[in-house]
Design a protein around this motif. Structure first.
Motif, PDB file in Angstrom:
ATOM      1  N   ASP A   7      16.212 -40.698 -74.509  1.00  0.00           N
ATOM      2  CA  ASP A   7      17.180 -40.594 -73.417  1.00  0.00           C
ATOM      3  C   ASP A   7      16.564 -41.043 -72.092  1.00  0.00           C
ATOM      4  OD1 ASP A   7      19.013 -39.583 -75.207  1.00  0.00           O
ATOM      5  OD2 ASP A   7      18.482 -37.505 -74.781  1.00  0.00           O
ATOM      6  N   SER A   8      15.306 -40.713 -71.904  1.00  0.00           N
ATOM      7  CA  SER A   8      14.632 -41.111 -70.669  1.00  0.00           C
ATOM      8  C   SER A   8      13.151 -41.329 -70.969  1.00  0.00           C
ATOM      9  CB  SER A   8      14.798 -40.043 -69.588  1.00  0.00           C
ATOM     10  OG  SER A   8      14.178 -38.847 -70.010  1.00  0.00           O
ATOM     11  N   VAL A   9      12.494 -41.987 -70.055  1.00  0.00           N
ATOM     12  CA  VAL A   9      11.080 -42.300 -70.215  1.00  0.00           C
ATOM     13  C   VAL A   9      10.362 -41.876 -68.945  1.00  0.00           C
ATOM     14  CG1 VAL A   9       9.393 -44.136 -70.569  1.00  0.00           C
ATOM     15  CG2 VAL A   9      11.604 -44.265 -71.697  1.00  0.00           C
ATOM     16  N   ILE A  10       9.193 -41.254 -69.105  1.00  0.00           N
ATOM     17  CA  ILE A  10       8.382 -40.856 -67.964  1.00  0.00           C
ATOM     18  C   ILE A  10       7.124 -41.712 -67.985  1.00  0.00           C
ATOM     19  CG2 ILE A  10       7.069 -38.993 -66.898  1.00  0.00           C
ATOM     20  CD1 ILE A  10       8.977 -37.030 -68.278  1.00  0.00           C
ATOM     21  N   HIS A  11       6.872 -42.408 -66.911  1.00  0.00           N
ATOM     22  CA  HIS A  11       5.665 -43.228 -66.794  1.00  0.00           C
ATOM     23  C   HIS A  11       4.610 -42.432 -66.035  1.00  0.00           C
ATOM     24  CE1 HIS A  11       7.505 -46.876 -68.344  1.00  0.00           C
ATOM     25  NE2 HIS A  11       8.588 -46.550 -67.639  1.00  0.00           N
TER      26      HIS A  11
END
Length: 109
Positions: A7-11
């Motif tokens: 659903d989302s990506v954290i860098h």
């Protein structure tokens, strides 16, 4: 495992090295040592320690008997029998003390 897309990506960016805002590599290496498993202590290591410190040899059966009396973890022997032909012999007092000292030295107890 799932075949769905996230659903989302954290860098996350991590800088290693010395200085402000950087993670020192020495700290990582020291923290890693805490998570390493302890080496397996063998009867041979215990026998060598006792012979070097006390000057006499102990039989592996005596080490097993002391570990059994202390309630320590024992591994199943592949050649173990269900019923013993002879009763187990108690080790002499000085050998019990030497084995207990060796177990404390190797941080088993």
């Amino acid at each position: 495992m799932s075949r769905k897309s996230p659903d989302s990506v954290i860098h996350v960016t991590v800088a290693f090295g010395e200085g402000a805002g950087k993670v020192p590599l020495n700290a990582i290496a020291e923290r890693e040592k805490k998570y390493l498993p302890k080496p397996k202590i063998t009867y041979k290591m215990i026998q060598e320690y006792i012979e070097k410190k006390y000057g006499f040899k102990v039989h592996t059966a005596y080490i097993a008997e002391v570990k059994r009396s202390l309630g320590l973890k024992m591994y199943d022997a592949p050649n173990a029998v269900e019923e013993l032909k002879h009763p187990r012999k108690r080790p002499p007092k000085e050998k019990i003390e030497a084995i207990t000292d060796a177990l404390k030295y190797f941080e088993v107890i």
